[in-house]
Design an enzyme around this catalytic site. Sequence first.
Site, PDB file in Angstrom:
ATOM      1  N   MET A  46       0.833  -1.204   0.000  1.00 18.38           N
ATOM      2  CA  MET A  46       0.000   0.000   0.000  1.00 18.38           C
ATOM      3  C   MET A  46       0.870   1.257   0.000  1.00 18.38           C
ATOM      4  SD  MET A  46      -3.527  -0.692   2.026  1.00 18.38           S
ATOM      5  CE  MET A  46      -2.869  -0.516   3.683  1.00 18.38           C
ATOM      6  N   LEU A  63       6.828   3.000   1.585  1.00 20.38           N
ATOM      7  CA  LEU A  63       7.706   1.843   1.740  1.00 20.38           C
ATOM      8  C   LEU A  63       8.708   2.037   2.879  1.00 20.38           C
ATOM      9  CD1 LEU A  63       8.434   1.246  -2.056  1.00 20.38           C
ATOM     10  CD2 LEU A  63       6.629   0.218  -0.654  1.00 20.38           C
ATOM     11  N   HIS A 122       9.432  -3.697   3.421  1.00 20.04           N
ATOM     12  CA  HIS A 122       9.057  -3.846   2.013  1.00 20.04           C
ATOM     13  C   HIS A 122      10.290  -4.094   1.141  1.00 20.04           C
ATOM     14  CE1 HIS A 122       5.620  -1.077   3.336  1.00 20.04           C
ATOM     15  NE2 HIS A 122       5.020  -2.192   2.968  1.00 20.04           N
ATOM     16  N   SER A 131       4.332   0.925   8.015  1.00 23.58           N
ATOM     17  CA  SER A 131       4.103   2.272   7.478  1.00 23.58           C
ATOM     18  C   SER A 131       3.391   3.151   8.490  1.00 23.58           C
ATOM     19  CB  SER A 131       3.284   2.184   6.189  1.00 23.58           C
ATOM     20  OG  SER A 131       3.968   1.442   5.203  1.00 23.58           O
TER      21      SER A 131
END
Length: 281
Positions: free
Chosen positions: A30, A33, A37, A186
Amino acid sequence: MRLIESIREMTAWSREQAREGRTIGFVPTMGYLHEGHLTLMRRAREACDRVVVSIFVNPLQFGAGEDFAEYPRDLIRDSRLAESAGVDVLFAPSAREMYPKGYHTFVDVERLTEGLCGASRPGHFRGVTTVVCKLFNIVRPDVAYFGQKDAQQLAVIRRMTEDLNLPVSVVGVPIVREADGLAMSSRNVYLSPQERQAALVLSRALARARELIEGGERDVARLRQIITETITAEPLAAIDYVSIVDNRFIQPVETLAGECLIALAVRIGKRRLIDNMVVEV
C-alpha cells in the site's frame, strides 16, 4: 524502472515476459515503503528474472472510522526506494482503475478470517483477498512475497491461492524490526516520540513469552496472562487482542503443540499496531 498505471499496460507487459520465458516476482504493497518492504523486493530480485511492486491503498480493506484518508502516500519517495531495490516495474493504479463503476465482485475466505484482526475489522479480509486476487490476475506473477508481520493475512492469501488454483507460489518473509525491536510498519510514522517508546511493549511481551516457552511453558492460558500483564503495564497501551492459534488454520489452541502463532493487536494512543511470533514445539 518503469511506472505503469493502467491494468491493460500491466497485463501486456506481464504477457511479454511470459512469452520470453522470464519469471516474475511480485510484492504487493500500500506504499509508504520501509525496510520491511525493501527486504521483500530484494528477495524477489534474488529469485526472479523480473520484479513488480504494486502500490495501491485499497479502499475495500478499510472500515468506517479507520485511517484510509490519512494513510501516508508519497509515490515519488516510493519510486526512488523501489528503484534502489532493483524493481523493474512499479504498478500504481488508481481506485477507479481497480474498481470501475459497476464493480460488484468480491473474494471471501471463510473460517481463517473469523478471529484475530477479522473479529475487530469486519470486511477487512474480504477487501484484502479481493484486491490480491485481482493483482495476481493482472500482474500474473510466478512468486508473490508477503511479510510475516501480517501473519493472518499471509495464511488467508495462501488459502485463497490454493482454493482458487491460482498459479502463484506465495512466500512468507520474516518480520523486519527496528534496532530496538519494533516491527516495521508504514503506520509507525503516526507515532509521537512517547507513543513510539510505548509501542516497544509489543515486542517486549513477545520476548517474555518466548522466554517462558523456552523454559518449558506450554499452557496457553498462562502465556496469554503473562503477555496481557506485560502490555497492560504500559499506560498508553490498550489491547485489542492477545491470541495463540494454530499457524496454518488460525484456530485457537489450549496447549502449545506443533507450529503456533502468538499474535497481538494493541492500540498505542489512536494507532492500532500488530505484531506476532511463530513458535514450534
